[in-house]
Design an enzyme around this catalytic site. Structure first.
Site, PDB file in Angstrom:
ATOM      1  N   ASP A  51      12.485   1.903  -6.234  1.00 20.03           N
ATOM      2  CA  ASP A  51      13.307   2.044  -7.875  1.00 20.03           C
ATOM      3  C   ASP A  51      12.203   3.293  -8.349  1.00 20.03           C
ATOM      4  O   ASP A  51      11.384   2.131  -8.688  1.00 20.03           O
ATOM      5  CB  ASP A  51      14.220   1.872  -8.467  1.00 20.03           C
ATOM      6  CG  ASP A  51      14.935   2.735  -9.334  1.00 20.03           C
ATOM      7  OD1 ASP A  51      14.115   4.234 -10.268  1.00 20.03           O
ATOM      8  OD2 ASP A  51      15.639   2.258  -9.780  1.00 20.03           O
TER       9      ASP A  51
ATOM     10  N   SER B 105      22.004   4.074 -13.982  1.00 18.09           N
ATOM     11  CA  SER B 105      20.421   4.879 -15.045  1.00 18.09           C
ATOM     12  C   SER B 105      20.768   4.387 -16.243  1.00 18.09           C
ATOM     13  O   SER B 105      21.655   3.530 -16.731  1.00 18.09           O
ATOM     14  CB  SER B 105      19.959   5.846 -14.560  1.00 18.09           C
ATOM     15  OG  SER B 105      19.206   6.530 -14.452  1.00 18.09           O
TER      16      SER B 105
ATOM     17  N   HIS C 243      16.128   5.645  -6.519  1.00  8.96           N
ATOM     18  CA  HIS C 243      16.784   5.336  -8.568  1.00  8.96           C
ATOM     19  C   HIS C 243      18.219   5.676  -8.573  1.00  8.96           C
ATOM     20  O   HIS C 243      19.018   5.474  -9.002  1.00  8.96           O
ATOM     21  CB  HIS C 243      16.209   6.348  -9.119  1.00  8.96           C
ATOM     22  CG  HIS C 243      16.614   6.290 -10.346  1.00  8.96           C
ATOM     23  ND1 HIS C 243      16.719   4.623 -11.142  1.00  8.96           N
ATOM     24  CD2 HIS C 243      17.659   6.667 -11.627  1.00  8.96           C
ATOM     25  CE1 HIS C 243      16.975   4.563 -12.459  1.00  8.96           C
ATOM     26  NE2 HIS C 243      17.472   6.342 -12.744  1.00  8.96           N
TER      27      HIS C 243
END
Ligand code: MLT
Length: 206
Positions: free
Chosen positions: A156, A106, A187
């Site tokens: 996501d 991320s 995610h």
């Protein structure tokens, strides 16, 4: 192991034996401890270097500032990429390390991608989990021979599919050897991420 004199608070786990280090880069709200178990799963016994992002967003550590989710302060991205590259170079000297493979999740994947463009050669390769394009127009970079694995989640809600595909295209255009996998995930990380990254690293590091 902890060391002072380096620009990020970090953890360093020495190798059992020798090996290419993994540079572990956490997501928003994480810290230097989060990805150590993942690193040990991905490359058992490898040296692990894990900094804590030094930008706080409502108390949550990150590596660079953003204006909103997915809307980055690109000047700060560029600043942070230089800082991370300097940190890696100092850590290599301080701990006697080869160039690491970055493993980012991320926000950590996004700073890893930015650093690939900002300082080619600082990473031996990179695993980018749920990454986005860090720059709307990336700086010119010579990434020939740099292997990069991108793993995106088809569901996501944070990373649009076109954005992840754009990152893969930009890295490929810069010469990187990109493998982009889109898996049935959101995610968050899944077992499939671990398997893909572990197999990819095993081939790279063998
Ligand atoms: C970022 O800010 O880097 C991305 O939006 C991912 C995240 O939420 O950290």
């Amino acid at each position: 192991m902890l060391a002072s004199g380096l620009s990020y608070v970090h953890r360093f786990v020495p190798a059992r034996g020798s090996g290419t280090p993994l540079l572990l880069l956490h997501g928003t709200g994480g810290n230097e401890n989060d990805l150590l178990p993942l690193g040990e799963m991905l490359a058992p016994g490898a040296p692990l270097l894990s900094p804590r992002g030094d930008v706080l967003e409502h108390g949550m550590p990150r590596f660079f500032r953003r204006h909103a989710e997915g809307v980055f302060d690109e000047a700060d991205v560029a600043r942070a990429a230089e800082k991370l590259a300097d940190f890696v170079e100092a850590a290599r000297v301080g701990y006697g390390l080869e160039a690491p493979v970055a493993v980012g999740f991320s926000n950590g994947a996004n700073i890893a991608a930015a650093t690939l463009f900002a300082r080619p050669g600082v990473f031996r390769g990179a695993v980018l989990l749920r990454a986005m394009q860090p720059f709307a127009t990336p700086p010119e970079a010579a990434l020939a021979g740099t292997p990069v694995l991108i793993v995106s989640g088809a569901a996501d809600p944070i990373v649009p599919a076109a954005n992840a595909a754009g990152l893969a295209a930009a890295l490929t255009a810069a010469g990187a050897e990109v493998r982009h996998e889109v898996i049935p995930a959101s995610h968050g990380l899944t077992e499939r991420d671990v398997t893909l990254a572990k197999d990819w690293l095993a081939t790279l590091l063998s």
